[in-house]
Design a protein around this motif. Structure first.
Motif, short mmCIF file in Angstrom:
data_model
loop_
_atom_site.label_atom_id
_atom_site.label_comp_id
_atom_site.label_asym_id
_atom_site.label_seq_id
_atom_site.Cartn_x
_atom_site.Cartn_y
_atom_site.Cartn_z
N THR A 92 0.96 -1.22 0.30
CA THR A 92 -0.16 0.08 0.07
C THR A 92 0.86 1.31 0.07
OG1 THR A 92 -0.31 -0.04 2.38
CG2 THR A 92 -2.06 -1.15 1.14
N GLU A 93 0.67 2.05 0.94
CA GLU A 93 1.56 3.22 1.24
C GLU A 93 2.23 3.23 2.60
OE1 GLU A 93 -0.42 7.05 0.18
OE2 GLU A 93 -1.96 5.80 -0.86
N PRO A 94 3.52 3.93 2.71
CA PRO A 94 4.19 3.92 3.81
C PRO A 94 3.13 4.47 5.01
CG PRO A 94 5.84 4.71 2.18
CD PRO A 94 4.45 4.46 1.49
N GLY A 95 2.93 4.12 6.11
CA GLY A 95 2.29 4.34 6.94
C GLY A 95 0.60 3.88 6.98
N LEU A 96 0.39 3.18 5.96
CA LEU A 96 -0.76 2.48 5.89
C LEU A 96 -0.64 0.93 6.17
CD1 LEU A 96 -2.67 4.16 2.84
CD2 LEU A 96 -2.87 4.55 5.38
N ALA A 97 -1.52 0.41 6.67
CA ALA A 97 -1.57 -1.19 6.91
C ALA A 97 -1.75 -1.52 5.36
CB ALA A 97 -2.77 -1.75 7.40
N GLU A 98 -0.88 -2.82 5.05
CA GLU A 98 -0.82 -3.52 3.80
C GLU A 98 -2.03 -4.31 3.63
OE1 GLU A 98 2.48 -6.94 4.52
OE2 GLU A 98 2.97 -5.33 3.19
N GLY A 99 -2.65 -4.65 4.74
CA GLY A 99 -3.75 -5.97 4.39
C GLY A 99 -3.42 -7.01 4.57
N THR A 100 -4.45 -7.99 3.91
CA THR A 100 -3.93 -9.53 4.03
C THR A 100 -3.33 -9.84 2.70
OG1 THR A 100 -6.15 -9.52 2.59
CG2 THR A 100 -6.22 -9.66 5.06
N LEU A 101 -2.94 -11.03 2.77
CA LEU A 101 -2.32 -11.57 1.46
C LEU A 101 -3.15 -11.68 0.17
CD1 LEU A 101 0.22 -12.93 0.12
CD2 LEU A 101 -0.88 -15.01 1.06
N GLY A 102 -4.46 -11.85 0.60
CA GLY A 102 -5.54 -11.81 -0.60
C GLY A 102 -5.58 -10.47 -1.24
N GLN A 103 -5.55 -9.32 -0.28
CA GLN A 103 -5.69 -8.15 -0.81
C GLN A 103 -4.44 -7.82 -1.65
OE1 GLN A 103 -6.37 -6.06 2.98
NE2 GLN A 103 -8.43 -5.72 2.43
N GLY A 104 -3.30 -8.24 -1.37
CA GLY A 104 -2.10 -7.99 -1.89
C GLY A 104 -1.96 -8.80 -3.22
N GLN A 105 -2.55 -9.86 -3.28
CA GLN A 105 -2.74 -10.48 -4.70
C GLN A 105 -3.68 -9.84 -5.61
OE1 GLN A 105 -3.91 -14.48 -3.02
NE2 GLN A 105 -1.99 -15.28 -3.47
N GLN A 106 -4.79 -9.26 -4.98
CA GLN A 106 -5.66 -8.52 -5.90
C GLN A 106 -4.76 -7.34 -6.38
OE1 GLN A 106 -9.17 -8.20 -2.95
NE2 GLN A 106 -9.96 -8.02 -4.96
N ARG A 107 -4.15 -6.58 -5.68
CA ARG A 107 -3.34 -5.56 -6.26
C ARG A 107 -2.29 -5.66 -7.27
NH1 ARG A 107 -2.54 -4.50 -0.52
NH2 ARG A 107 -4.39 -3.24 0.22
N VAL A 108 -1.70 -6.89 -7.18
CA VAL A 108 -0.72 -7.35 -8.03
C VAL A 108 -1.34 -7.61 -9.57
CG1 VAL A 108 0.92 -9.23 -8.89
CG2 VAL A 108 1.05 -8.08 -6.46
N ASP A 109 -2.73 -8.10 -9.27
CA ASP A 109 -3.25 -8.75 -10.49
C ASP A 109 -3.94 -7.61 -11.24
OD1 ASP A 109 -4.30 -10.50 -12.46
OD2 ASP A 109 -5.86 -11.07 -11.21
N ASN A 110 -4.36 -6.51 -10.42
CA ASN A 110 -4.97 -5.22 -10.97
C ASN A 110 -4.16 -4.46 -11.85
OD1 ASN A 110 -7.69 -6.05 -10.29
ND2 ASN A 110 -7.55 -5.20 -8.21
N TYR A 111 -2.95 -4.47 -11.06
CA TYR A 111 -2.14 -3.38 -11.50
C TYR A 111 -1.34 -3.90 -13.08
CZ TYR A 111 0.10 1.18 -10.32
OH TYR A 111 0.11 2.51 -10.37
N ALA A 112 -1.67 -5.12 -13.17
CA ALA A 112 -0.94 -5.52 -14.64
C ALA A 112 -2.01 -5.60 -15.53
CB ALA A 112 -0.32 -6.91 -14.23
N ALA A 113 -3.21 -5.51 -15.35
CA ALA A 113 -4.29 -5.79 -16.37
C ALA A 113 -4.23 -4.73 -17.42
CB ALA A 113 -5.76 -5.90 -15.57
N GLY A 114 -4.17 -3.73 -17.25
CA GLY A 114 -4.14 -2.64 -18.17
C GLY A 114 -3.09 -2.71 -19.39
N PHE A 115 -1.90 -3.20 -18.79
CA PHE A 115 -0.56 -3.38 -19.55
C PHE A 115 -0.72 -4.67 -20.37
CE2 PHE A 115 0.33 -0.31 -16.17
CZ PHE A 115 0.83 0.72 -16.76
N PHE A 116 -1.26 -5.65 -20.01
CA PHE A 116 -1.59 -6.71 -20.67
C PHE A 116 -2.44 -6.30 -22.04
CE2 PHE A 116 0.37 -9.38 -17.31
CZ PHE A 116 0.89 -10.21 -18.05
N LYS A 117 -3.56 -5.56 -21.62
CA LYS A 117 -4.39 -5.32 -22.68
C LYS A 117 -3.69 -4.36 -23.98
CE LYS A 117 -8.57 -5.09 -19.87
NZ LYS A 117 -9.76 -4.22 -19.26
N ALA A 118 -2.67 -3.70 -23.34
CA ALA A 118 -1.76 -2.88 -24.31
C ALA A 118 -0.87 -3.67 -24.95
CB ALA A 118 -1.21 -1.87 -23.39
N GLY A 119 -0.72 -5.05 -24.81
CA GLY A 119 0.17 -5.79 -25.32
C GLY A 119 1.51 -6.60 -24.58
#
Length: 582
Positions: A162-189
């Motif tokens: 997440t951000e310094p000073g904020l709780a990073e959350g659960t492993l499941g939330q971390g996995q969602q962030r990783v997956d979401n952040y890549a999605a638009g770039f895969f659509k771009a090729g």
């Protein structure tokens, strides 16, 4: 491109390099036409920006030894128009800057127009602010080379953090962030998206351009690996595999990759697009040629901390018709007086997943916080006065445009800076932005007062003089309350409650210590009951000067029956400097 064509391209590259001993111009053109294109992007990130530029320069210096086709797009010129043009046909993209992903404490749903993409300059030259361009724009407006690799360095959210000073959350939330952040770039090729919070991008860039290993092996062999590898299928991208390498078994999400299986660095450089050279400079749109001028901005309601109000940008009625029908306006609040720490700046109504206010650590984000983050703060969270998030403006019949804005939650003196943007959210050029004056705003607390008094006065020792005061309630709530009946049939009434204006002496020379006591007041006046926000009253106070000549302050305060002393609550008191003569 067929296998034969790829082999032929690589052979031509080798021949061109050999030909460097001959005509240089021909050789350079041949290499540029066939070499993989590398784009390095540095977005505005406050005090970390110079460091990010240095990391990008080190990566670029290493890259030009392996390909001559290296394009750098750095703040303050890293606008969406420039970045979008540079990325077309790129085989490798490197980005350092602010990240904005999801899940986050700032929104309950993913906002594709502003999340999982880049934090860029709103317009060229705007080095002190950034605007987010998310997966929607990247996926629909960018076409990368086949088998392209995207490398995120020093981002928030991209690797599952997440951000310094904020709780990073659960492993499941971390996995969602990783997956979401890549999605638009895969659509771009893209076929691989690597995110590493702390490792310099040079390692990944040179490893990919050497073409000797699989992308998976490059990521797993990074010098900062933790050997806590875990793998899961991507939900957002079909047939993609995501991996994380947290600092601990289930926390410290600083390394990740999403990729299509079996991708090799040889494929990345072998599928470079011929002729994907550095783009021509992009001309930013402008309103200057229309002759548009803006009057002084204004807020319709008093700027009380945490409230919503309307910002008006005056424009002559006969000129408004020249503007685009769907003009957008963004705002940011720059704290000027060094007061209490202010929240992340709130743009007009905080749209599209943009932070509306800072969340306290552990706020709505459940789960763990990494126990031992690396001892560096170079992955930076949002800072006051940086974020610009435009929203649609409405036209006013009287001339001008207006947008809703949220006032910062902490009192203080601010500069409210406005930007005008095209209907798609991209900003007009710096010359257009310069047409809009900044607005200096004193943000007041929920309980606040102002005192109209002379700055200085003179009195003979021991003499009585009249102090004229106009005191105004600038807060959100009334002071005290009027008397009220319980019911029509019941004659009993709630008694009126009054606030009190009090005045105390403060001896500047120390010769008359004891004049003021903590609980005492040398003069006071009862104010009207239930004195409403925005109202004021004139008070005439008879004040007796101290018996000893010297320099003094008269300090004025309002004592509310509910809040108590407003000065004790942080509201600046009224001050009159008094010279007492013998």
């Amino acid at each position: 491109m067929s296998r034969i064509a790829r082999v032929s391209s690589l052979l031509l590259v080798g021949l061109a390099v050999v030909a460097l001993v001959g005509p240089a111009a021909t050789s350079v053109v041949a290499v540029n036409d066939l070499a993989p294109k590398v784009v390095l992007i540095v977005g505005p990130a406050g005090g970390a920006t110079p460091y990010y530029r240095r990391l990008a320069d080190e990566a670029a210096a290493a890259a030009v030894k392996l390909t001559p086709n290296v394009v750098k797009v750095y703040s303050p010129d890293a606008t969406w128009a420039n970045v979008k043009a540079a990325m077309q046909g790129a085989s490798v993209v490197v980005y350092l800057g602010h990240g904005n992903g999801w899940p986050s404490v700032y929104s309950d749903a993913l906002h594709p127009t502003s999340q999982d993409g880049f934090g860029l300059n709103p317009h060229a030259g705007a080095a002190d602010s950034h605007q987010y361009f998310g997966e929607e724009q990247i996926g629909s407006q960018v076409k990368l080379a086949p088998d392209a690799v995207v490398i995120f360095s020093h981002l928030c959210y991209a690797s599952g953090n997440t951000e310094p000073g904020l709780a990073e959350g659960t492993l499941g939330q971390g996995q969602q962030r990783v997956d979401n952040y890549a999605a638009g770039f895969f659509k771009a090729g893209a076929r691989a998206v690597i995110a590493d919070s702390y490792l310099a991008p040079r390692y990944y860039l040179t490893a990919v351009l050497r073409g000797r290993q699989s992308i998976d092996a490059i990521w797993k062999g990074a010098p900062n690996r933790n050997d806590h590898f875990l793998q899961f299928a991507s939900v957002r991208t079909k047939d993609a595999i995501a991996q994380m390498d947290p600092d601990n078994l289930s926390s410290g999400f600083h390394r990740s990759i999403v990729m299509k299986a079996s991708l090799t660095s040889h494929q990345v450089i072998g599928n470079a697009i011929p002729g994907a050279n550095e783009p021509t400079p992009v001309v930013e749109p402008s309103l200057v040629s229309l002759g548009v001028t803006f009057g002084s901005p204004d807020l319709i309601d008093p700027p009380t901390a945490g409230t919503k109000t309307t910002l008006v940008l005056p424009i002559a009625r006969d000129v408004v018709a020249l503007l685009p029908a769907a003009l957008m306006v963004g705002t940011r609040w720059d704290l000027l007086d060094g007061g209490t720490s202010a929240p992340s700046p709130v743009a007009a109504s905080a749209p599209s997943g943009v932070p509306a206010a800072p969340a306290p650590a552990g706020g709505r984000d459940p789960g763990t916080t990494a126990a031992a983050d690396p001892t560096t703060d170079l992955v930076v969270p949002e800072q006051q006065g940086e974020l610009v998030a435009p929203v649609p403006a409405r036209r006013l019949a009287s001339g001008g445009v207006a947008v809703a804005v949220t006032v910062p939650t902490n009192p203080g003196l601010y500069r409210l800076v406005s930007t005008v943007n095209q209907p798609d959210g991209t900003a007009y050029d710096a010359a257009t932005q310069a047409l809009i004056p900044a607005l200096i705003v004193r943000v007041t607390a929920a309980q606040s007062a102002t005192y109209g008094v002379p700055a200085a006065a003179t009195s003979a020792a021991g003499a009585t003089f009249d102090l004229g005061v106009r005191v105004a309630n600038l807060g959100r709530t009334p002071w005290g309350s009027p008397s009220t009946s319980q019911s029509v049939s019941n004659p009993e009434r709630d008694p009126a409650r009054h606030a009190t204006l009090v005045v105390r002496w403060v001896d500047l020379g120390g010769v008359a210590s004891g004049i003021s006591t903590p609980a005492g007041a040398v003069a006071s006046s009862i104010l009207p009951p239930g004195m409403a926000p925005g109202s004021s009253v004139a008070v005439n106070l008879p004040v007796v000067a101290p018996p000893i000549p010297g320099e003094y302050l008269l300090v004025l305060d309002v004592v509310d029956p509910v809040t108590g002393s407003l000065a004790a609550a942080g509201v600046p008191p009224g001050i009159v400097r008094v010279t007492v003569t013998g």
